[in-house]
Scaffold this active site. Structure first.
Site, short mmCIF file in Angstrom:
data_model
loop_
_atom_site.label_atom_id
_atom_site.label_comp_id
_atom_site.label_asym_id
_atom_site.label_seq_id
_atom_site.Cartn_x
_atom_site.Cartn_y
_atom_site.Cartn_z
N HIS A 316 -12.25 2.78 3.01
CA HIS A 316 -11.51 3.94 2.50
C HIS A 316 -10.60 4.31 3.41
CE1 HIS A 316 -14.43 3.87 -0.74
NE2 HIS A 316 -15.32 4.05 0.32
N GLU A 354 -10.73 0.31 -3.99
CA GLU A 354 -10.61 0.85 -5.21
C GLU A 354 -10.06 2.17 -5.25
OE1 GLU A 354 -12.45 3.60 -4.42
OE2 GLU A 354 -14.01 3.17 -3.40
#
Length: 401
Positions: A316, A354
């Site tokens: 992330h 994602e």
């Protein structure tokens, strides 16, 4: 699919065009240990200096050689390339780290997958240099090569760290960090959390606070990117994280705006989490963003995607500083983070990401790193694109050159 995601994906053609490296505007760059490498391009030779000391030359020979994988490629595809000869200045023995620097220059100045290099009479310690290249996997002997002193140098091997010095390579550049010379042993382990229950290999100890994990010079911005393990006692890092999360554009994605107490608790939880490693990114000496590298098998992401492999990883990211936004900066840190995760463990063959489909800039930076969209799916808190990239695909793209 959202309008923003469609716009981001529609730019793939532009991104692919940007995969073609631009001609260098400079003939020097910094090695990961901060040494300065200079190279002078002559008509048939390249002179290479490190910290203003001549370490080697490379001379282009008149003969050509086909470097391809003979037996797996049609002859018409196995096009011959010019052979380059390694030359030692003043006939002095060449050090391994200087040979590695020479190969670095050769892959920086040209977008090729293989080079044929001759290590012969122009190097007094040719046998030792050849042994270093072959034993590290950086140089490959092929029986089809006419001259036994010729070796094929593969960019696949080079960018995976083959032959890199123990101190001064991209990964763990100071040699002081957490990594041993061999991968952490496979030991069966298990995780039971509210969002995931899974068997997986026991993970190695996390880096120590402040360990320098990765460093590489990015030619497009003429700066060094450095990725450092978060140090909770580093007040500058903490205040940056606190400031960044209270920016509206960051909070719209991370949803973690709050007090210093809230952010300190958040980071303490990430440091304790065995599957996640918090990292701070720097351009030269300036912090620019925060990353979390994670093992996919122990992450809730594994619930929504393909069957996770034992050493799949993901990350992330939040970019806090406006001065370090824009495509070339995004591309620089994205490729570097991918490179770090593939260097970290040779058993990692796939990365997963994602990003939220309504975050086009993050989605675009991920795509510019070579990731491919597999599908969309819904987390409880956001709709995401499921992206993957394999080690092989990453190395096929000239992202590092």
């Amino acid at each position: 699919m959202s309008k923003e995601a469609i716009q981001a994906i529609s730019r793939l053609a532009q991104i692919k065009a940007l995969f073609k490296p631009k001609p260098l505007s400079e003939h020097s760059f910094n090695l990961p240990d901060s040494s300065i490498i200079n190279f002078a391009l002559g008509q048939n030779a390249i002179d290479i200096q490190i910290n203003n000391i001549m370490v080697a030359s490379v001379k282009t020979l008149e003969r050509k050689q086909s470097p391809g994988l003979v037996g797996t490629m049609a002859p018409r595809r196995n096009a011959p390339v010019s052979v380059v000869q390694l030359v030692s200045p003043q006939n002095l023995p060449l050090q391994d780290k200087h040979v590695w620097a020479v190969v670095y220059v050769l892959f920086v100045i040209q977008t090729v997958s293989q080079i044929v290099i001759n290590v012969g009479t122009t190097v007094p310690n040719a046998a030792e240099v050849t042994r270093y290249l072959v034993d590290s996997g950086l140089g490959i002997r092929r029986k089809e090569l006419v001259d036994p002193s010729d070796l094929v140098i593969s960019c696949f091997a080079f960018w995976q760290g083959a032959g890199a010095p123990q101190v001064g390579g991209w990964f763990n550049p100071t040699g002081k960090a957490f990594m041993s010379n061999t991968p952490f042993p496979f030991i069966p382990s298990f995780t039971r959390q509210p969002t995931v229950i899974t068997a997986h290999p026991l993970r190695p100890p996390k880096p120590r606070a402040g360990d320098i994990l990765y460093r590489r010079y990015i030619h497009a911005v003429q700066k060094m990117v450095t990725l450092v393990a978060l140090d909770l006692n580093d007040e500058i890092q903490f205040q940056c994280f606190h400031k960044w999360n209270n920016l509206d554009r960051v909070d719209s994605a991370w949803k973690e705006a709050g007090s210093e107490e809230h952010h300190r608790q958040y980071l303490e939880e990430r440091v304790k989490d065995p599957h996640s490693i918090p990292i701070v990114g720097y351009w030269d000496d300036a912090p620019f963003g925060y990353f979390e590298a994670f093992w996919v098998k122990e992450d809730h992401t594994s619930t929504f995607g393909e069957t996770s492999l034992d050493y799949d990883r993901g990350y992330h990211v939040l970019i806090g500083e406006d001065d370090f936004r824009g495509f070339e900066y995004r591309h620089g840190w994205a490729v570097s983070m991918i490179h770090l995760l593939f260097l970290w463990d040779p058993r990692t063959t796939r990365l997963v990401n994602e990003p939220a489909v309504e975050s086009p800039l993050i989605l675009m930076s991920t795509l510019s790193g070579g990731f491919a969209v597999q599908k969309e799916f819904d987390f409880p808190h956001k709709r995401s694109a499921y992206l993957t990239i394999s080690r092989e695909r990453f190395l096929q793209l000239p992202l590092l050159q």
